[in-house]
Scaffold this active site. Structure first.
Site, PDB file in Angstrom:
ATOM      1  N   LYS A  42       0.856  -1.197   0.000  1.00 61.79           N
ATOM      2  CA  LYS A  42       0.000   0.000   0.000  1.00 61.79           C
ATOM      3  C   LYS A  42       0.886   1.239   0.000  1.00 61.79           C
ATOM      4  CE  LYS A  42      -3.597   2.662   0.520  1.00 61.79           C
ATOM      5  NZ  LYS A  42      -2.827   3.884   0.205  1.00 61.79           N
ATOM      6  N   PHE A  43       0.907   1.951  -1.121  1.00 65.86           N
ATOM      7  CA  PHE A  43       1.748   3.140  -1.244  1.00 65.86           C
ATOM      8  C   PHE A  43       1.078   4.357  -0.621  1.00 65.86           C
ATOM      9  CE2 PHE A  43       3.390   0.387  -4.572  1.00 65.86           C
ATOM     10  CZ  PHE A  43       4.756   0.562  -4.448  1.00 65.86           C
TER      11      PHE A  43
END
Length: 318
Positions: A42-43
């Site tokens: 998850k950026f």
């Protein structure tokens, strides 16, 4: 309305004209395990839907539904290489010194059309795509995630950066390694999806595991006097809609006043400010905008009525 799975008059499947409702995730406290699961990093960025119409037309839509094409001319140009009738879901990030920089993403998102090209050269954006909703005018939302993933990789592989698929694994041990090692690169956690799941906009079918309950947010404005702001207006990763914090503690009010006291580069874009933010129980509250250069560590909690954002500390050089 055109039948499901067939392009309409715009060249996109029915239901995929803006505002496109994106799929959502619910938070979990431990890593889900079991058969049929996929794991993605998850950026820390802004959620973005890429819509490629026939001809040269491209639209970039934020999670809120706001069209941000003019703010990201580099991504819009890259998206013209996609087949007409394609819709992608993903995260826009800016890499600086080997890690994602959310303040830089927010600066890009807030840029005026006049300043956007220069910012694109100085802070080039990357698009980490994690789903394909349509390809060539064919609706893929009812397909299994593993099928959509195969199409996404096949679609973006030949193009390369700045459009690229996020990494994915079905190995929970590799996912644990990512979870433990990638925070240094600005990855805030993992998103977990079922291989057999369809894409349902607005539904929380995905799961997300974060390292902490706190997040870094970008300060985009304040309420109250400039010398001692009473609350801050913030943008958190994955959501471009400004939100009002709970009232600041006295020490934070003094620190915020110092940090926001000197006009920063880009302040000319904020002239004639008439911005408002929604405050629960009050309605629309006016606030003064500031360039998105200050970040704050915040905790985001939930009551029965609404979300609460509490500022824990400001990330300043003091």
């Amino acid at each position: 309305m055109s039948p499901a799975g067939r392009p309409g008059s715009t060249g996109l499947p029915a239901g995929l004209d803006p505002p496109v409702r994106v799929a959502l995730a619910r938070s979990v406290g431990s890593l889900p395990r079991g058969a049929g699961l996929a794991y993605e990093p998850k950026f820390d960025g802004h959620r973005m839907v890429v819509l490629r119409y026939p001809g040269d037309k491209v639209l970039l839509q934020a999670r809120s539904g706001r069209i941000v094409t003019a703010a990201f001319p580099d991504l819009a140009e890259a998206a013209r290489e996609l087949p007409a009738g394609t819709v992608l879901d993903g995260e826009v990030v800016v890499w600086r010194e080997g890690r994602t920089d959310f303040a830089a993403v927010q600066a890009r998102a807030a840029a005026t059309p006049a300043r956007a090209p220069a910012l694109a050269r100085r802070l080039p954006a990357s698009y980490a795509a994690f789903d394909v909703l349509a390809e060539g005018g064919t609706d893929l939302r009812a397909k299994r995630y593993e099928v959509r993933r195969e199409r996404l990789v096949a679609l973006l592989g030949p193009l390369g950066p700045p459009l690229q698929p996020v990494p994915m694994t079905t190995d929970p041990e590799l996912a644990v390694t990512w979870y433990e090692t990638l925070p240094e690169a600005g990855v805030e956690g993992l998103v977990v999806k079922r291989l057999d799941s369809t894409y349902r906009g607005g539904a929380r079918l995905w799961e997300k595991l974060r390292h902490t309950d706190t997040r870094d947010a970008v300060v985009v404005g304040y309420t109250g006097p400039a010398q001692r702001p009473s609350a801050l207006v913030l943008v958190v990763p994955d959501d471009d809609t400004p939100a009002l914090s709970s009232p600041l503690a006295p020490a934070l009010r003094i620190q915020a006043g110092r940090a926001l006291g000197v006009p920063a580069a880009g302040a000319e874009d904020l002239a004639d400010d008439d911005s408002t933010v929604t405050a629960v129980g009050v309605g629309e509250v006016p606030y003064r905008r500031v360039p998105p250069e200050l970040t704050a560590e915040v905790a985001r909690g939930t009551t029965r009525q609404h979300n609460l954002i509490t500022v824990l500390r400001l990330r300043t050089t003091e």
